[in-house]
Design a protein around this motif. Structure first.
Motif, PDB file in Angstrom:
ATOM      1  N   MET A   1       1.727   2.517   7.989  1.00  0.00           N
ATOM      2  CA  MET A   1       0.511   3.086   8.559  1.00  0.00           C
ATOM      3  C   MET A   1      -0.224   2.041   9.383  1.00  0.00           C
ATOM      4  N   LYS A   2      -0.846   2.483  10.447  1.00  0.00           N
ATOM      5  CA  LYS A   2      -1.595   1.583  11.302  1.00  0.00           C
ATOM      6  C   LYS A   2      -2.907   1.203  10.633  1.00  0.00           C
ATOM      7  N   ALA A   3      -3.205  -0.110  10.626  1.00  0.00           N
ATOM      8  CA  ALA A   3      -4.438  -0.586  10.000  1.00  0.00           C
ATOM      9  C   ALA A   3      -5.649  -0.054  10.753  1.00  0.00           C
ATOM     10  N   ALA A   4      -6.731   0.173  10.021  1.00  0.00           N
ATOM     11  CA  ALA A   4      -7.951   0.713  10.618  1.00  0.00           C
ATOM     12  C   ALA A   4      -8.626  -0.304  11.520  1.00  0.00           C
ATOM     13  N   HIS A   5      -9.259   0.198  12.573  1.00  0.00           N
ATOM     14  CA  HIS A   5     -10.001  -0.660  13.491  1.00  0.00           C
ATOM     15  C   HIS A   5     -11.173  -1.315  12.772  1.00  0.00           C
ATOM     16  N   ILE A   6     -11.399  -2.582  13.078  1.00  0.00           N
ATOM     17  CA  ILE A   6     -12.517  -3.336  12.516  1.00  0.00           C
ATOM     18  C   ILE A   6     -13.595  -3.409  13.582  1.00  0.00           C
ATOM     19  N   SER A   7     -14.715  -2.750  13.360  1.00  0.00           N
ATOM     20  CA  SER A   7     -15.741  -2.647  14.390  1.00  0.00           C
ATOM     21  C   SER A   7     -16.609  -3.902  14.471  1.00  0.00           C
ATOM     22  N   THR A   8     -17.161  -4.323  13.328  1.00  0.00           N
ATOM     23  CA  THR A   8     -18.008  -5.521  13.322  1.00  0.00           C
ATOM     24  C   THR A   8     -17.128  -6.745  13.119  1.00  0.00           C
ATOM     25  N   GLN A   9     -17.055  -7.581  14.144  1.00  0.00           N
ATOM     26  CA  GLN A   9     -16.163  -8.734  14.137  1.00  0.00           C
ATOM     27  C   GLN A   9     -16.978 -10.019  14.276  1.00  0.00           C
ATOM     28  N   ASP A  55     -17.239  -4.411  18.180  1.00  0.00           N
ATOM     29  CA  ASP A  55     -16.065  -4.095  18.995  1.00  0.00           C
ATOM     30  C   ASP A  55     -15.769  -5.182  20.028  1.00  0.00           C
ATOM     31  N   PHE A  56     -15.918  -6.443  19.624  1.00  0.00           N
ATOM     32  CA  PHE A  56     -15.557  -7.553  20.506  1.00  0.00           C
ATOM     33  C   PHE A  56     -14.115  -7.373  20.969  1.00  0.00           C
ATOM     34  N   ILE A  57     -13.223  -7.068  20.038  1.00  0.00           N
ATOM     35  CA  ILE A  57     -11.873  -6.633  20.376  1.00  0.00           C
ATOM     36  C   ILE A  57     -11.813  -5.152  20.067  1.00  0.00           C
ATOM     37  N   ALA A  58     -11.688  -4.351  21.114  1.00  0.00           N
ATOM     38  CA  ALA A  58     -11.923  -2.917  20.976  1.00  0.00           C
ATOM     39  C   ALA A  58     -10.689  -2.121  20.591  1.00  0.00           C
ATOM     40  N   VAL A  59      -9.506  -2.723  20.691  1.00  0.00           N
ATOM     41  CA  VAL A  59      -8.275  -1.987  20.404  1.00  0.00           C
ATOM     42  C   VAL A  59      -7.332  -2.882  19.608  1.00  0.00           C
ATOM     43  N   ASP A  60      -6.680  -2.301  18.600  1.00  0.00           N
ATOM     44  CA  ASP A  60      -5.739  -3.038  17.753  1.00  0.00           C
ATOM     45  C   ASP A  60      -6.370  -4.308  17.186  1.00  0.00           C
ATOM     46  N   SER A  61      -7.613  -4.192  16.742  1.00  0.00           N
ATOM     47  CA  SER A  61      -8.327  -5.369  16.227  1.00  0.00           C
ATOM     48  C   SER A  61      -7.668  -5.995  15.000  1.00  0.00           C
ATOM     49  N   VAL A 169      -2.965  -1.640  34.705  1.00  0.00           N
ATOM     50  CA  VAL A 169      -3.664  -2.893  34.374  1.00  0.00           C
ATOM     51  C   VAL A 169      -5.162  -2.648  34.237  1.00  0.00           C
ATOM     52  N   THR A 170      -5.734  -1.903  35.187  1.00  0.00           N
ATOM     53  CA  THR A 170      -7.172  -1.630  35.120  1.00  0.00           C
ATOM     54  C   THR A 170      -7.508  -0.771  33.913  1.00  0.00           C
ATOM     55  N   GLN A 171      -6.667   0.200  33.614  1.00  0.00           N
ATOM     56  CA  GLN A 171      -6.914   1.029  32.428  1.00  0.00           C
ATOM     57  C   GLN A 171      -6.880   0.176  31.160  1.00  0.00           C
ATOM     58  N   ASN A 172      -5.934  -0.751  31.097  1.00  0.00           N
ATOM     59  CA  ASN A 172      -5.861  -1.637  29.932  1.00  0.00           C
ATOM     60  C   ASN A 172      -7.032  -2.605  29.875  1.00  0.00           C
ATOM     61  N   PHE A 173      -7.574  -2.966  31.042  1.00  0.00           N
ATOM     62  CA  PHE A 173      -8.793  -3.776  31.053  1.00  0.00           C
ATOM     63  C   PHE A 173      -9.964  -2.976  30.492  1.00  0.00           C
ATOM     64  N   ARG A 174     -10.075  -1.730  30.900  1.00  0.00           N
ATOM     65  CA  ARG A 174     -11.216  -0.922  30.476  1.00  0.00           C
ATOM     66  C   ARG A 174     -11.151  -0.542  28.997  1.00  0.00           C
ATOM     67  N   ASN A 175      -9.959  -0.316  28.484  1.00  0.00           N
ATOM     68  CA  ASN A 175      -9.896   0.064  27.071  1.00  0.00           C
ATOM     69  C   ASN A 175      -9.840  -1.140  26.131  1.00  0.00           C
ATOM     70  N   ARG A 177      -7.379  -3.449  25.834  1.00  0.00           N
ATOM     71  CA  ARG A 177      -6.060  -3.951  25.445  1.00  0.00           C
ATOM     72  C   ARG A 177      -5.720  -5.257  26.175  1.00  0.00           C
ATOM     73  N   LEU A 178      -6.106  -5.336  27.443  1.00  0.00           N
ATOM     74  CA  LEU A 178      -5.828  -6.546  28.218  1.00  0.00           C
ATOM     75  C   LEU A 178      -6.554  -7.751  27.615  1.00  0.00           C
ATOM     76  N   PHE A 179      -7.801  -7.543  27.198  1.00  0.00           N
ATOM     77  CA  PHE A 179      -8.567  -8.626  26.586  1.00  0.00           C
ATOM     78  C   PHE A 179      -7.941  -9.053  25.265  1.00  0.00           C
ATOM     79  N   ARG A 180      -7.535  -8.063  24.445  1.00  0.00           N
ATOM     80  CA  ARG A 180      -6.921  -8.387  23.160  1.00  0.00           C
ATOM     81  C   ARG A 180      -5.674  -9.231  23.364  1.00  0.00           C
ATOM     82  N   ASP A 181      -4.800  -8.811  24.292  1.00  0.00           N
ATOM     83  CA  ASP A 181      -3.578  -9.566  24.552  1.00  0.00           C
ATOM     84  C   ASP A 181      -3.899 -10.954  25.101  1.00  0.00           C
TER      85      ASP A 181
END
Length: 316
Positions: A1-9, A55-61, A169-175, A177-181
């Motif tokens: 199962m995918k781990a839950a997103h961590i909002s407050t980081q 949500d400093f890291i907004a996806v796959d935190s 690339v722009t979509q990944n920037f906005r969501n 994912r680009l920042f996380r990577d």
């Protein structure tokens, strides 16, 4: 199962913030000072409410949190050895202390700001290049997508921007994912670059250190005033307060040393100057007035549109 997103980081490790606390009603407390609004009267609070971003890291935190935890879970033993006066007895402790500096340098408000500015710069450059080098291809694609004939560069620019906005690339920037990577990759790269640096453990002859919400700061002390926030490869050192009586600095040799009161004041000024919003201190440290005055000075300078040349005042 995918781990839950961590909002407050937490961008400042709880293990560090707890070093600046004292016992209080309901648990341990530290004192935050709002450097953007230094006129506000600060109130003590618990460390869990400090040094965090939503949500400093907004996806796959969870993947990033796992990476940070690989350093933070080892920190208590390294900090205990340091406080016992034996920071270099165990090579792993030295590595953990160095990694703490790297972690806070990368996982920071400043890194996110640099990332966002870099993306905008590259996007603007790509837009100009596409308009200049591929005008006919742009016209053909505009006709296909919109049915409009675009006659010149003025009309081609907005359509090129539209294509960039539609890109993956722009979509990944906005969501996010680009920042996380990017931040995970940068952590590994900077960790490797820092492997050749040693750890200096510095204590004040008098006074105490405070810590900001962007606490690992690159610094060059070969000029007056000190220069801060340059690129990692251009810095003489990176400093990180890890308690009221201890500060880490990366340098050429493992060593312990003491700092004069003027140097402590200057390094506290670095924290205030580099902070995104808050600096934190031990209640009863006497640093509240110093922090407020420094923050007011920077605020007035910004309002006068004449900020300090490159950083906080250097020690006399």
């Amino acid at each position: 199962m995918k781990a839950a997103h961590i909002s407050t980081q937490h961008l400042v490790s709880q293990v560090l913030l707890r070093e600046f606390t004292i016992p209080g009603p309901g648990g341990r407390k530290l004192l935050p000072v709002d450097v953007q609004n230094p006129e506000r009267h600060p109130k003590t609070t618990g460390p869990r409410a400090c040094g965090a971003a939503k949500d400093f890291i907004a996806v796959d935190s969870p993947t990033a949190e796992s990476l940070w935890n690989s350093v933070e879970t080892l920190a208590p033993d390294a900090l205990a050895a340091m406080k016992a006066g034996r920071p270099f007895d165990n090579p792993q402790h030295v590595e953990v202390l160095r990694d703490l500096v790297v972690l806070h340098y990368v996982r920071s408000h400043r890194y996110r700001s640099v990332h966002n500015k870099a993306f905008k710069t590259v996007s603007d450059k790509v837009r100009g290049m596409v308009v200049e080098r591929f005008p006919e291809a742009l016209r053909s694609e505009a006709l296909r997508q919109t049915g409009l004939h675009l006659p010149g560069p003025v009309s081609l620019g907005p359509f090129a921007e539209r294509l960039i906005t539609q890109s993956e690339v722009t979509q990944n920037f906005r969501n996010g994912r680009l920042f996380r990577d990017s931040i995970e990759d940068t952590f590994h790269k900077v960790r490797g670059m820092a492997a050749d640096w040693r750890v200096e453990v510095l204590t004040p002859e008098s006074g105490e250190f405070l810590i900001g919400d962007t606490p690992a700061v690159t610094l060059r002390a070969n000029a007056r005033p000190w220069s801060i926030n340059m690129a990692f490869g251009d810095a003489q050192t990176i400093i990180l307060p890890i308690g009221p009586k201890h500060l880490l600095a990366l340098g050429p040799n493992d060593l312990t040393g003491t700092l004069s009161q003027s140097a402590v004041d200057a390094l506290n000024g670095v924290q205030i100057h580099a902070a995104d919003r808050y600096v934190y201190m031990r209640p009863g440290s006497g640093l509240q007035t110093f922090a407020r005055n420094q923050a007011l000075r920077h605020k007035q300078a910004r309002q006068d549109q004449s900020p300090p040349a490159s950083g906080p005042p250097s020690p006399s």
